[in-house]
Enzyme design. Structure first.
Site, short mmCIF file in Angstrom:
data_model
loop_
_atom_site.label_atom_id
_atom_site.label_comp_id
_atom_site.label_asym_id
_atom_site.label_seq_id
_atom_site.Cartn_x
_atom_site.Cartn_y
_atom_site.Cartn_z
NE ARG A 109 -2.28 -0.54 3.79
CZ ARG A 109 -2.91 -0.16 4.88
NH1 ARG A 109 -4.18 0.20 4.81
NH2 ARG A 109 -2.32 -0.11 6.05
CB THR A 113 -2.45 7.20 -2.32
OG1 THR A 113 -1.57 6.09 -2.61
CG2 THR A 113 -1.79 8.49 -2.75
CG ASP A 205 2.43 -3.48 9.98
OD1 ASP A 205 2.69 -4.68 9.70
OD2 ASP A 205 2.47 -2.57 9.15
N1 URA Z 1 -2.59 -3.96 7.98
C1 URA Z 1 -2.14 -4.30 9.21
O1 URA Z 1 -1.17 -5.02 9.36
N2 URA Z 1 -2.81 -3.81 10.30
C2 URA Z 1 -3.89 -3.04 10.19
O2 URA Z 1 -4.46 -2.65 11.20
C3 URA Z 1 -4.34 -2.71 8.89
C4 URA Z 1 -3.67 -3.18 7.81
#
Ligand code: URA
Length: 214
Positions: A109, A113, A205
């Protein structure tokens, strides 16, 4: 497994999964522990999402007698991991689906954006004869999952199920809009996304926690 208020979304509420997920969410849980729990939960998720696998009967001989016994028909599953955190789920699922083939989709990602960019794609050549379990621990904005399904559909698999640990309502809606034919299996539906696209309350994450990169 229960249906949610979202069409086509199944919540896997097994107490073992819920307990392990709570430990994974805790900020103090170590990488080592997080990794082990993700493997354990993934085995349980695989158990639930393969409930509808067809069986056929084969004649076998036990040490005592002949019998007609059930066996999986075909076993043509491919686990497709959305890199990199999806790999944690694949590792767990392979422990109970050891013959499954594995594919990888590399997406990231753009931090500002949230637009998805593909950098890697490799799946088995015979994927059109296989059922795909597409895995990523987090269904957040839905952008990665939607892009991964679009890409997978180009290879014409027999079916696709999307399996995650946590889903945000935003991601579910996005998937349902773009791919209403793909059922979603998740262990929890959380509240919402924050301004950085993280699931709240979530677990942070997933990739960083799994690989210890933070
Ligand atoms: N990706 C992740 O690893 N954690 C999140 O909270 C959202 C996307």
């Amino acid at each position: 497994m229960t249906q949610t208020q979202f069409a086509n979304v199944s919540l896997i509420r097994h107490p073992l999964i819920q307990h392990k997920l709570t430990i994974m969410r805790k900020v103090e849980t170590s990488t080592h522990k997080f990794r082990g729990l993700l493997q354990e939960i993934s085995m349980l998720l695989a158990y639930e999402v393969t409930r509808d696998m067809p069986l056929s009967t084969v004649a076998i001989r036990t040490p005592v007698a002949q019998m007609n016994a059930p066996m999986l028909e075909g076993k043509k599953i491919v686990l497709v991991s959305i890199l990199r955190a999806g790999q944690g789920i694949v590792d767990g699922m392979l422990r109970i689906l050891p013959s499954a083939r594995v594919g990888h989709i590399g997406l990231y990602r753009e931090p500002k954006t949230h637009v998805v960019v593909e950098y890697y794609f490799k799946v088995p050549r015979d994927i059109s004869e296989r059922d795909v379990l597409l895995v990523d621990p987090m269904l957040a904005t839905g952008n990665s999952a939607v892009a991964a399904v679009h890409r997978l559909k180009q290879t014409n698999p027999r079916s696709i199920k999307f399996v995650c640990l946590l889903a945000a309502p935003e991601g579910i809606r996005q998937m349902q809009e773009e791919h209403p034919d793909v059922p979603i299996f998740t262990a929890a539906v959380d509240e919402h996304l924050d301004e950085h696209g993280y699931i709240v309350p979530g677990l942070g994450d997933a990739g960083d926690r799994l690989f210890g990169t933070k």
